[in-house]
Design a protein around this motif. Structure first.
Motif, PDB file in Angstrom:
ATOM      1  N   ASP A  44      14.002  -1.383  -3.879  1.00 18.81           N
ATOM      2  CA  ASP A  44      13.565  -2.501  -3.028  1.00 18.81           C
ATOM      3  C   ASP A  44      14.242  -3.797  -3.476  1.00 18.81           C
ATOM      4  O   ASP A  44      14.674  -4.611  -2.657  1.00 18.81           O
ATOM      5  N   GLY A  48       0.843  -1.192   0.000  1.00 19.49           N
ATOM      6  CA  GLY A  48       0.000   0.000   0.000  1.00 19.49           C
ATOM      7  C   GLY A  48       0.869   1.229   0.000  1.00 19.49           C
ATOM      8  O   GLY A  48       2.092   1.125  -0.125  1.00 19.49           O
ATOM      9  N   LEU A  49       0.225   2.354   0.201  1.00 18.91           N
ATOM     10  CA  LEU A  49       0.990   3.595   0.156  1.00 18.91           C
ATOM     11  C   LEU A  49       2.082   3.609   1.221  1.00 18.91           C
ATOM     12  O   LEU A  49       3.132   4.209   1.036  1.00 18.91           O
ATOM     13  N   LYS A  50       1.792   2.949   2.336  1.00 20.68           N
ATOM     14  CA  LYS A  50       2.765   2.968   3.426  1.00 20.68           C
ATOM     15  C   LYS A  50       3.399   1.606   3.666  1.00 20.68           C
ATOM     16  O   LYS A  50       3.985   1.370   4.723  1.00 20.68           O
ATOM     17  N   SER A  51       3.229   0.697   2.744  1.00 24.72           N
ATOM     18  CA  SER A  51       3.787  -0.636   2.954  1.00 24.72           C
ATOM     19  C   SER A  51       4.282  -1.227   1.646  1.00 24.72           C
ATOM     20  O   SER A  51       3.691  -1.010   0.591  1.00 24.72           O
ATOM     21  N   LYS A  52       5.373  -1.964   1.760  1.00 28.49           N
ATOM     22  CA  LYS A  52       5.898  -2.667   0.586  1.00 28.49           C
ATOM     23  C   LYS A  52       5.453  -4.120   0.609  1.00 28.49           C
ATOM     24  O   LYS A  52       6.097  -4.982   0.052  1.00 28.49           O
TER      25      LYS A  52
END
Ligand SMILES: Cc1ncc(C[n+]2csc(CCOP(=O)(O)OP(=O)(O)O)c2C)c(N)n1
Ligand code: SF4
Ligand SMILES: [Mg+2]
Lengths: 322, 391
Positions: A293, A172-176
């Motif tokens: 990443d 999500g926007l705050k998670s990979k």
């Protein structure tokens, strides 16, 4: 300690010429197309043959092979629950041992093989597994690692790799996606000082079957950790399933090795590794990852490989790795 | 000939498992069950019992290993209590559904919280619906006898179900009692080696514990239920056989001075003994009171119970556990439901007593009787009272 080495002295390898024709896990199960987990389990069953007593955890492999009144199993098979497979296997072993000793059943040379998914092994079943390994029961434990809880709909486990999106570790926007590193279950098994531990991948079927055969040959507990592609959960094409199993080894992400009496032996020295990206890009569970990443993953894979080589050197000085 | 011995009841329980010549013991220690498994470990270590003792790492694994060993065809025993029994919860249902004749001794103890190691029935009352045959022992001799009977019932081809023998923690497990220890030959005559109907056998492969889709789940449950209900006749038959072999009689429901009793106490387990003493005193004072003790808890012996309460004008049902949010303890809730279903209009006063090791004295029984008789006379609502709560 040379329990495994002694037991394997006259080990007769499975080769393309003598691949067992038995299919204790028969066709007609309900696995998804391209399921690498059931393929791996079929190889396990072939390597063990008709003397196998299978002890199953709850999970995909249980559900797809045993919808009453149908069963895909041609060998005795028992399923009890999700987290207790190793404990059930302990009981089967203890029961048979007592009955054989008391002359109530004959020693038919049956081999007890417990299997569970990565969730049933590295998470909820870890305690029961640790207990069974520590107590030294004569059985083989196979972890079929598809890197998530697939049976319940692709939730993360402690064996889900960093960066993979699952339904409980969504990107999500705050998670990979998954933001923890995969638990090293084989190392944990080896830390129990059991005679035999190995990792395997169904893309290397002879290697896999030979490891299973070795595992059932050594007395006492043995642990085989099998990388098991799940096209449904990894969101890759069913026809790419085996390719992931090949690439995961070729990129050094999942090295193939054995730990025989505590001595680490590389099964496959990957001299010219492919970039991890080759593996990641064919699975949509990684599609949100950015080049930086992927670089993080590459760095970790390189480090882990070095650590493994160091273990090989430290425990097995004669081995030639460079 | 049986020997007369003085023995701690836990040891008598373990000796019963030894006399039954169990093949596998898988257990995890918890107070007040510990002496049972410690003694079994000793018997194995000294070669007095030829069995595999599996020192598992938890109760969840204990019962799981028992399922595995029973499925392999071995006579299998475990024992637990309280938190340990609760940890087994998930697998208990599976063991009965798989029709495996495991025998378990439960040293009844309170459930946390707060943590409490002493006796009550909250552990087993949370396991009422597991589908096992369940009996309650009143004294040491009964523990030993019910244990032998448990294997006989569990392994009977008409039953094939696991059995729990309940015994009050400390109040029973830790007291030394005089009892008759049968000879091995007598036990062998009563309890021949286990002949499994099916086992994990590579010569005859079967799949056990398969997935039950909606089309078969209900029928599978019905089959298990019928097995449990059907076990009633077998339980009685093997008590009759037990009487023949060992000379001691057991019934699903035990009555004490109940013939002309107007009020009956209903108890389970060791409380029955205090209750009988209280009844003797009350009888001397001319009170027509008696008691009924439930020995067979599952399957519940409906007809025996109804026969035992004929003529009574009111019941005092003792509960040693709470059923929070319901207007009675678990036993009283069940019995009121049963009486209603059978068309009885019998007042049932319910007392929850002896929680977490609180003593229940003869004076308590007199107090309960007083209160109940007043309530019966007033003809009011049936109530549930917790005995001896300090305000
Ligand atoms: C005690 C318990 N908790 C949760 C579940 C639900 N459950 C069944 S299988 C499963 C996941 C299985 O994952 P894994 O072990 O990795 O096997 P896979 O299906 O991926 O092969 C879960 C969470 C269960 N059956 N029992
Ligand atoms: S969800 Fe994955 S592991 Fe499960 S059967 Fe399908 S492909 Fe195999
Ligand atoms: Mg999985």
């Amino acid at each position: 300690m040379s329990i495994a080495a002694d037991a394997l002295k006259n080990f007769e390898k499975i080769t393309p010429k003598n691949i067992p024709l038995v299919e204790p896990l028969s066709r007609g199960h309900r696995g998804c197309q391209g399921c690498g987990e059931v393929l791996a389990l079929r190889m396990v069953a072939k390597a063990v043959g008709s003397s196998m007593i299978a002890v199953s955890a709850t999970g995909c492999m249980e559900i797809i092979t045993s919808p009453y009144p149908q069963t895909a199993w041609e060998v005795p098979w028992i399923h009890v629950a999700f987290e207790n497979t190793a404990a059930v296997a302990s009981g089967v072993e203890a029961g048979r041992k007592a009955l054989i000793r008391k002359g109530r059943i004959k020693d038919d040379g049956a081999k007890i093989v417990a299997y569970a998914g990565d969730g049933g092994t590295a998470d909820i079943g870890m305690q029961a597994l640790s207990g069974a390994l520590e107590r030294g029961h004569d059985f083989t434990y196979v972890c079929l690692d598809n890197e998530a809880y697939m049976n319940t709909g692709i939730q993360r486990s402690s064996s889900t790799p960093w960066g993979a999106g699952t339904t409980t570790s969504p990107a999500g926007l705050k998670s990979k996606g998954q933001m923890t590193w995969k638990k090293n279950m084989a190392a944990i098994a080896a830390a129990h000082n059991i005679p035999y531990v190995a990792t395997a991948s169904p893309a290397f079927h002879l290697d896999l079957m030979n490891k299973v055969k070795k595992a059932i040959t050594v007395p006492g507990p043995a642990y085989v950790h099998i990388f098991s592609p799940c096209p449904t959960g990894w969101r890759c094409a069913p026809e790419d399933s085996l390719e992931t199993a090949r690439l995961v080894v070729g990129t050094r992400i999942f090295p193939l090795y054995e730990v025989i009496d505590g001595r680490y032996v590389l099964s496959r020295d990957v001299k010219n590794p492919k970039p991890v990206e080759d593996y990641l890009k064919i699975q949509r569970r990684f599609r949100h990852l950015k080049p930086e990443d992927i670089a993080v993953i590459q760095k970790r894979v390189d480090q882990d490989w070095e650590r493994l080589l160091a273990l090989v050197k430290a425990t097995n000085p004669e081995a030639k790795t460079d | 000939m049986a020997r007369r011995v003085g023995l701690e009841v836990s040891l008598a329980c373990a000796e019963a498992a030894k006399l039954a010549n169990v093949d596998v013991v898988a257990a995890y220690p918890i107070t007040p069950q510990t002496h049972i498994v410690e003694h079994l470990a000793e018997l194995v270590a000294d070669g007095h019992l030829d069995a595999e003792f599996v020192p598992v790492e938890s109760e969840h694994s204990a019962i799981s290993a028992c399922v595995g060993s029973s499925a392999a065809g071995a006579r299998t025993f475990t024992s637990s209590s309280s938190q340990g029994l609760a940890l087994m919860h998930e697998i208990l249902f599976i063991a009965s559904a798989m029709r495996l004749p495991i025998v378990m001794a439960v040293a009844n103890r309170a459930l946390s919280g707060p943590l409490n190691i002493w006796n009550d029935h909250s552990d087993i009352m949370a396991e009422r619906d597991i589908g096992w045959v369940q009996t309650f022992a009143e004294n040491g001799q009964e523990v030993l006898d019910l244990m032998l009977h448990a294997f006989k019932v569990a392994e009977d081809k008409r039953v094939c179900l696991p059995v729990i023998v309940n015994m009050d923690g400390f109040l029973l497990t830790h007291v030394i009692e005089p009892l008759l220890m049968p000879e091995q030959a007598e036990v062998d005559a009563y309890l021949p080696p286990y002949q499994p109907q099916q086992r994990l056998d590579i010569a005859q492969p079967i799949s056990m514990g398969m997935v039950g889709m909606p089309e078969v789940y209900t029928e599978a449950k019905k089959a298990s239920l019928e097995a449990l209900l059907g076990s009633y006749d077998v339980v009685k038959e093997h008590w009759a056989g037990f009487a023949k072999q060992f000379g001691r009689q057991y019934k699903p429901i035990e009555s004490y001075r109940s013939e002309d009793a107007e009020v009956l106490f209903v108890t389970m387990g060791s409380l029955g003994e205090t209750c009988m003493t209280a009844i003797d005193e009350l009888r001397e004072a001319g009170v027509k009171v008696g008691s009924v003790r439930i020995r067979l808890w599952r399957p519940f012996p409906v007809d025996d119970f109804l026969a035992a309460i004929q003529g009574a004008k009111g019941l005092i049902v003792m509960d040693r556990a709470l059923s929070p949010g319901v207007p009675a303890g678990p036993v009283a809730t069940e019995l009121r439901g049963l009486l209603y279903a059978k068309g009885y209009h019998l007042p049932v006063q319910n007392f929850v007593a002896g929680l977490g090791g609180r003593d229940v004295t003869r004076a308590d029984f007199r107090m309960m009787l007083d209160k109940a008789r007043k309530a019966f006379a007033a003809g009011g609502e049936m109530t549930c009272e917790m005995v001896g709560v300090k305000e």
